[in-house]
Design a protein around this motif. Structure first.
Motif: not given
Length: 385
Positions: A209-214, A273-275, A323-328
């Motif tokens: 979850h911390g990665d998603l918040i960032e 999303v599942l990070p 990469g997660l931010a870019g995919a979103i």
């Protein structure tokens, strides 16, 4: 009637418990009588009792506890259990020994996640591995929820290869085809009409979850109306809320705790999303895809066995915040592409990952194991007579 005892890994509600809920609810009652054994009290006990499942609580702490072992042996013997299916490293160890002592004909160890990904000390992980290797002869079969998990099991103990097979998790398609009010969650939480991300997972370190918040912090300026709802609870709730506040995301990132109406959150989502840093074969992805929702997930363990990158969803590397931010951002910018991914994912789940298919393959494992142990239909009848 075949008595099947299911020894759960915990009494909280997660993927392994979701598996048990579906399996107990879909086994043929004309052939099987399931008994659920939980290793401690918890929410899962009441949940399954309300569903009419026979539940017993047998405390199994700590790992090496002869009194706990004998309590489990007593239950298995009293109930004349024919098949004992266990879930998770602790339950798999206890179940193999107790099954042998109680004379249970078939013991099936179920592995929902790689032991290498357990959030335990190196010493405890070594103890788990050593205990499972030592008790391997008492396991009739080892059932893994993904090919990736099966590879890890065999890598840890090559002797397990001959008795190990994969049965993927599956979901009940009909449960996800009912019409659901997409606006209910938004109204309840007072959300705006902006794009909504939803993640469903326990608030524990492996879920990322911390990665998603960032990642949300990187998207905030370009998408000021973006909102994210985190469904689930756990020991990291307060630290994660504090991290969101420190990044100025308290109004953007909402934590709603554990919910029984999770399908309504999927319905409200624009993207799920599942990070995670680790997964076996997550029900969250199957459930979201069953509702036609576009999914972004990390390419860990069994996730690529259901998400085909750019075809049925988007995959990113674990811990890759950018990469997660870019995919979103890519799915928010191209909603038609997001819809196509969700539709394609739903078709794959409907074809390959249904609860009927999961139960059919699991029962096939049961039957093969019974044949291996020389237990035939008349013996089942005599055993419970």
């Amino acid at each position: 009637m075949i008595v099947v005892a299911e020894l759960a890994g915990s009494a909280s509600y997660g993927g392994g418990e979701r598996y048990l809920e579906l399996l107990c609810g879909h086994l043929d009652p004309a052939r099987f009588r399931p008994i659920l054994i939980c290793p401690e009290p918890g929410s899962f006990v009441g949940r399954m009792q309300r569903r009419g499942v026979d539940v017993r609580v047998v405390h199994l702490e700590p790992l090496l506890n002869p009194f706990a072992l004998m309590r489990l042996v007593r239950v298995l013997s009293q109930e004349n259990v024919t098949i004992l299916q266990t879930h998770g490293a602790r339950a798999n160890f206890y179940g193999r020994v107790a099954g042998w002592l109680a004379g249970v004909p078939v013991v099936i160890s179920t592995v929902h996640n790689s032991i290498a990904d357990y959030e335990v000390s190196r010493l405890k992980r070594w103890i788990y591995s050593a205990a499972l290797r030592a008790t391997l002869p008492w396991a009739t079969r080892i059932l893994c929820v993904s090919d990736a998990v099966r590879r890890d099991v065999i890598q840890d103990d090559p002797a397990a290869a001959a008795r190990t097979e994969t049965v993927h998790n599956g979901v009940d398609r009909l449960s996800f085809q009912k019409p659901i009010d997409r606006t209910k969650v938004r109204r309840e939480l007072g959300l705006t009409d902006g794009p909504l991300l939803v993640t469903v997972a326990r608030l524990t370190p492996p879920k990322g979850h911390g990665d998603l918040i960032e990642a949300l912090a990187l998207l905030r300026d370009q998408w000021p109306g973006l909102q994210c709802v985190c469904v689930g609870d756990g020991e990291l709730r307060q630290p994660l809320e504090e991290l969101a506040a420190a990044r100025g995301l308290s109004s953007m990132c909402r934590f709603v705790g554990s919910r029984d109406d999770v399908m309504e959150f999927y319905a409200a989502a624009d993207v799920v999303v599942l990070p995670s840093h680790s997964e076996g074969f997550p029900f969250v992805i199957l459930e979201a895809l069953a509702m036609g929702k576009p999914v972004i997930a990390t390419s860990v363990n069994g996730v690529p066995e259901v998400i085909d990158h750019l075809k049925t969803g988007l995959l990113v590397k674990a811990r890759d915040v950018a990469g997660l931010a870019g995919a979103i951002q890519s799915l928010l910018e191209h909603p038609e592409r997001a819809r196509q991914l969700g539709d394609a994912g739903r078709a794959v789940v409907q074809a390959q990952f249904t609860v009927d298919r999961m139960v059919e393959k699991t029962v096939a494992v049961f039957d093969a194991a019974l044949r291996t142990e020389g237990v035939d239909a008349p013996a089942w009848s005599r055993r419970v007579a």
